[in-house]
Design a protein around this motif. Structure first.
Motif, short mmCIF file in Angstrom:
data_model
loop_
_atom_site.label_atom_id
_atom_site.label_comp_id
_atom_site.label_asym_id
_atom_site.label_seq_id
_atom_site.Cartn_x
_atom_site.Cartn_y
_atom_site.Cartn_z
N ALA A 207 0.82 -1.21 0.00
CA ALA A 207 0.00 0.00 0.00
C ALA A 207 0.85 1.25 0.00
CB ALA A 207 -0.93 -0.01 1.22
N THR A 208 1.97 1.24 0.71
CA THR A 208 2.84 2.42 0.78
C THR A 208 3.59 2.63 -0.53
OG1 THR A 208 3.11 2.03 3.16
CG2 THR A 208 4.66 3.54 2.11
N MET A 209 4.07 1.55 -1.11
CA MET A 209 4.87 1.69 -2.34
C MET A 209 4.03 2.03 -3.55
SD MET A 209 7.78 -1.27 -1.93
CE MET A 209 8.58 -0.72 -3.43
N LEU A 210 2.72 1.97 -3.45
CA LEU A 210 1.87 2.42 -4.55
C LEU A 210 2.10 3.90 -4.88
CD1 LEU A 210 -1.52 0.62 -3.80
CD2 LEU A 210 0.02 0.18 -5.71
N ASN A 211 2.61 4.66 -3.89
CA ASN A 211 2.86 6.09 -4.12
C ASN A 211 4.01 6.31 -5.09
OD1 ASN A 211 0.86 6.80 -2.21
ND2 ASN A 211 2.33 6.49 -0.53
N TRP A 212 4.92 5.32 -5.23
CA TRP A 212 6.10 5.52 -6.08
C TRP A 212 6.15 4.54 -7.25
CZ3 TRP A 212 7.31 4.70 -0.65
CH2 TRP A 212 7.40 5.89 0.08
N THR B 115 5.50 2.46 -10.63
CA THR B 115 4.96 2.76 -11.96
C THR B 115 3.94 1.72 -12.40
OG1 THR B 115 6.78 1.54 -12.97
CG2 THR B 115 7.09 3.91 -12.64
N PRO C 166 1.27 -0.50 -10.58
CA PRO C 166 0.54 -0.96 -9.39
C PRO C 166 0.14 -2.43 -9.48
CG PRO C 166 -0.27 1.17 -10.10
CD PRO C 166 0.62 0.68 -11.19
N PHE D 122 10.28 2.54 -9.81
CA PHE D 122 9.72 3.75 -9.25
C PHE D 122 9.55 4.81 -10.32
CE2 PHE D 122 12.11 2.38 -5.22
CZ PHE D 122 11.03 1.64 -4.80
N SER E 151 13.26 8.55 -6.01
CA SER E 151 12.96 9.23 -4.76
C SER E 151 13.75 8.59 -3.62
CB SER E 151 11.46 9.17 -4.46
OG SER E 151 11.19 9.64 -3.18
N ALA F 159 11.48 6.71 -1.31
CA ALA F 159 11.12 5.37 -1.75
C ALA F 159 12.22 4.37 -1.40
CB ALA F 159 10.85 5.36 -3.25
#
Length: 508
Positions: A61-66, A68, A70, A130, A134, A137
């Motif tokens: 869920a957290t890594m969905l922010n970075w 490419t 999903p 990613f 980041s 990340a």
């Protein structure tokens, strides 16, 4: 402290290692310990079955922010659940198998393979692409996989083969991802990740030493408990055999004593008739002397048989008490009258100290008389000529009744007191002086005291004298009923003034 722990560890390794040094640590312990270590991993895995999957959901869920892709994260999450399910299924199957039928080598390989597959799935998340390079990340990826590595190491701390199979792919994938960035800063993070991994391995080895020591102590404890149980079983069996032998011995002595008394009574009766010349005079004096010797020897033998019979009945639990209120002082005085001839022959002084308002005692009159006679007989036998014997009856401060006989004889060595209280036991004094006796008097007194719920105490000091005391429980002391009683005649002249202080010292 660490040196002592290292020495214990080396001794344990020498005791539990096998011949092939190239085998892994988990196979270098005894079969029993290998199973215990493996079951520790299985239990850790099944108890905390939801810990790592929940962490995987959080990571995805957290890594969905970075990320490419999903869908790639969702696919990774599904593989985590599948491999976790495979590992848990193997663990549950292992727990269901009987310990004796487990193939430890094969199961260790199976669990290590499942753990390796699980570790590879976790390692795959390190290569998630990613959107931008980041730092947040990468830091999150570093922290998440480090936590996963620590958790997996704690779960597999008992089996190093499984530990390496599950954590090496995770640390290797994390270090490779940082090296692929081409930036020195991330290279440094790769080195830190590898360093943390080795540090965790070092800590886990210490944990495994602790676990092995715990298992070793537990095995030693189980061995000691087993030895104690075997010793207790052997002791119980020996006690049962001893009790059975003792009962058989007592029954044999009782039966033999009973059978011997019948012909002995005839021998004594006829020898007494010959000695007293009931059927006519005997011209030969030697015949009369022989008849007297036969009668005297028969009397001694009858007394011995009666003592053996009494003792055997007491030990076999067949001595029945006929209880009634007893006047202890009257019983003691009666016993003194019976023994007065023996005391007079040695010119002994006998003093009495009976409590004036002495209450009656609920006891067996025959047994109490036998106790008095045995104690007086011993005192008269071992007191030197012109000696002193003190007989006392009273109530102790605890409410118990006491009847004691004290003499100023040579005394008994302290180490021989237990010997004279055993059946047929005699002290060194009796052996040196040649005093006749069977060694049954005091054991009979002790047995009769126990039958009454009381106790028999024998105190003695060399060169001072001996005091034998019968102590009966408070429950046998009846309420005092004042009633006039004529003083009984003393068996000997009144005690001299200097005799009273001696008696009081004995009572104290």
């Amino acid at each position: 402290m660490s040196t002592a722990r290292s020495l214990r560890w080396r001794r344990f390794k020498q005791k539990t290692s096998i011949a092939a040094p190239q085998q892994s640590n988990s196979s270098a312990v005894k079969h029993d310990f290998a199973y215990d270590l493996l079951i520790m991993f299985v239990r850790n895995e099944t108890v905390a079955a939801l810990t790592v999957p929940i962490l995987a959901i959080f990571v995805a869920a957290t890594m969905l922010n970075w990320a490419t892709e999903p869908r790639q994260l969702l696919l990774w999450l599904a593989t985590i659940f599948i491999t976790e399910g495979i590992l848990l299924a193997l663990c549950r199957q292992f727990k269901r198998q009987p310990r004796e039928t487990v193939d430890l080598v094969q199961w260790r390989r199976n669990l290590a393979a499942a753990e390796f597959l699980y570790g590879v799935c976790w390692a795959a998340v390190a290569f998630t692409p990613f959107v931008v390079q980041s730092q947040a990340a990468f830091f999150f990826l570093f922290a998440a996989l480090t936590v996963v590595t620590a958790i997996r190491m704690m779960f597999a701390a008992s089996v190093m083969q499984i530990l390496h199979a599950g954590t090496a792919p995770v640390t290797g994938a994390l270090a490779l991802r940082f090296l692929m960035t081409g930036e020195p800063f991330y290279w440094a993070l790769a080195v830190v990740a590898v360093g943390i991994h080795f540090y965790f391995v070092f800590l886990v080895k210490n944990l495994q030493r602790t676990a092995l020591s715990m298992l070793d102590y537990r095995a030693e404890k189980d061995r000691l408990i087993e030895e104690l149980e075997r010793a207790k079983a052997a002791s119980d069996e020996a006690r049962v055999r001893a009790e059975a032998a003792n009962v058989a011995k007592s029954k044999f002595l009782a039966n033999m004593s009973h059978e011997l008394r019948t012909p002995l009574n005839a021998i004594m009766g006829f020898s007494e008739m010959i000695k007293d010349e009931v059927l006519g005079p005997i011209d030969n004096e030697n015949y009369r002397s022989y008849a007297a010797d036969i009668h005297e020897s028969g009397s001694h033998l009858l007394k011995l048989i009666n003592e053996i019979l009494d003792l055997s009945r007491i030990e076999a639990g067949r001595y029945e008490l006929t209880e009634k209120p007893i006047d202890v002082a009257a019983t003691a005085l009666e016993s003194l009258r019976l023994m007065r001839i023996d005391a007079h022959q040695k010119n002994l002084r006998v003093v009495t100290d009976f409590r004036p308002d002495m209450p009656r005692i609920m006891a067996d009159e025959r047994a109490l008389r036998q106790i008095c006679l045995n104690l007086l007989s011993n005192a008269i036998k071992f007191t030197p000529d012109s000696g002193l014997i003190a007989v006392r009856a009273g109530i102790l401060p605890s409410g118990e009744a006491v009847l004691s006989v004290r003499d100023n004889g040579p005394g008994i060595p302290e180490e021989e007191i237990s010997q004279v209280l055993r059946a047929f036991g005699q002290g060194s004094l009796a052996l040196k002086t040649g005093e006749s006796g069977t060694g049954l008097g005091l054991p009979i007194v002790s047995g009769l005291a126990e039958l009454h719920g009381g106790r028999f105490e024998l105190r003695s000091k060399l060169g001072v004298g001996t005091e034998a005391s019968l102590i009966l429980p408070k429950a046998r002391v009846l309420p005092a009923v004042p009633q006039p009683r004529k003083p009984a005649p003393a068996p000997q002249p009144a005690a001299t003034a200097e005799a009273v202080p001696y008696l009081m010292r004995g009572a104290a």
